[in-house]
Design a protein around this motif. Structure first.
Motif, PDB file in Angstrom:
ATOM      1  N   LYS A 132       0.828  -1.211   0.000  1.00 12.41           N
ATOM      2  CA  LYS A 132       0.000   0.000   0.000  1.00 12.41           C
ATOM      3  C   LYS A 132       0.861   1.258   0.000  1.00 12.41           C
ATOM      4  CE  LYS A 132      -3.895   2.203   2.354  1.00 12.41           C
ATOM      5  NZ  LYS A 132      -4.874   2.110   3.475  1.00 12.41           N
ATOM      6  N   GLN A 136       1.267   5.136  -2.613  1.00 15.86           N
ATOM      7  CA  GLN A 136       1.022   6.493  -2.135  1.00 15.86           C
ATOM      8  C   GLN A 136       1.738   7.514  -3.028  1.00 15.86           C
ATOM      9  OE1 GLN A 136      -1.240   6.763   0.521  1.00 15.86           O
ATOM     10  NE2 GLN A 136      -1.279   4.579  -0.018  1.00 15.86           N
ATOM     11  N   GLN A 140       4.008  11.820   0.334  1.00 16.89           N
ATOM     12  CA  GLN A 140       3.032  11.351   1.315  1.00 16.89           C
ATOM     13  C   GLN A 140       3.774  10.683   2.470  1.00 16.89           C
ATOM     14  OE1 GLN A 140      -0.437  11.526   1.333  1.00 16.89           O
ATOM     15  NE2 GLN A 140      -0.231  10.714   3.416  1.00 16.89           N
ATOM     16  N   VAL A 142       4.277   8.125   5.429  1.00 13.82           N
ATOM     17  CA  VAL A 142       3.809   6.766   5.712  1.00 13.82           C
ATOM     18  C   VAL A 142       4.544   6.209   6.928  1.00 13.82           C
ATOM     19  CG1 VAL A 142       3.193   6.254   3.322  1.00 13.82           C
ATOM     20  CG2 VAL A 142       5.515   5.735   4.135  1.00 13.82           C
TER      21      VAL A 142
END
Length: 225
Positions: A132, A136, A140, A142
């Motif tokens: 996932k 992104q 971004q 994470v």
């Protein structure tokens, strides 16, 4: 090869003594015995660390058993009526699960009896998985958890050290870049543990998703914040 062929021909090995009786000691040395033990080849016969911590005794037993049998003599390991059914080894602490998994990866290239991240299942749910994170957008932020599997340290033109490393979870992997300031802050942590949470920004430079490190924490700490 001899071990496999002997097992096919005469059946499974019933004990360590049975194994040593059937395998020619000239084909068994410290290196091969260590590899077999670490890979779990003796798992049904004896705990791995008992083999590793008694290798000299095992090899001496194997060698003398062969030599005395060939010469029809009684040896140090015999009781006068024949060999004991089991070689007597010094008792040693069992290898930890983490150590067994490390050996499996080292010798076989894969984990057989589990995965190093199994024990962190609940904690990993608090973070984003790598698959996932790769999807992104650039910049971004994470938070991903996983196992550090490879590292490469380089020196920049300014003389500072930085690191490239690969972070893996159970399904995927991603390159992680640790710039000089972060490298100075987290070098000792990287050296001391390989299961971590990585906090950072996603980068799609060179068409390959990466994470630029902002913070690193051990995965077994009580909180991922």
């Amino acid at each position: 090869e001899e071990i496999v062929e002997n097992r096919k021909k005469e059946g499974k090995y019933d004990s360590l003594d049975d194994f040593l009786s059937r395998i020619h000691s000239r084909h068994l040395n410290k290196k091969s015995l260590e590899a077999l033990a670490k890979a779990g080849a003796f798992e049904t016969l004896m705990e791995r660390n008992q083999i590793l911590k008694n290798m000299d005794k095992i090899l001496a037993y194997s060698k003398e058993k062969r030599e005395k049998k060939e010469n029809g003599q009684v040896g140090l390991f015999e009781n006068g009526t024949g060999y004991n059914t089991e070689i007597r080894l010094d008792k040693k602490p069992e290898a930890t699960k983490e150590q067994r998994l490390k050996w499996e990866k080292e010798l076989l290239g894969i984990y057989i009896t589990g995965h190093p991240l199994d024990q962190y299942g609940n904690k990993l749910k608090e973070a984003m998985n790598i698959e996932k994170a790769k999807r992104q957008a650039s910049d971004q932020r994470v938070r991903v958890g996983g196992l550090i599997s490879q590292t490469k340290t380089i020196t920049t033109k300014k003389g500072d050290q930085m690191m490239f490393m690969t972070l893996r979870d159970k399904e995927d992997s991603i390159e992680v870049i640790v710039f000089p300031e972060s490298y100075r802050n987290y070098k000792s942590l990287i050296d001391s543990t390989d299961t971590v949470f990585i906090f950072g920004k996603v980068s799609h430079r060179d068409q390959s998703p990466k994470i630029i490190v902002e913070k690193i924490k051990p995965i077994d700490e009580s909180s991922t914040d």
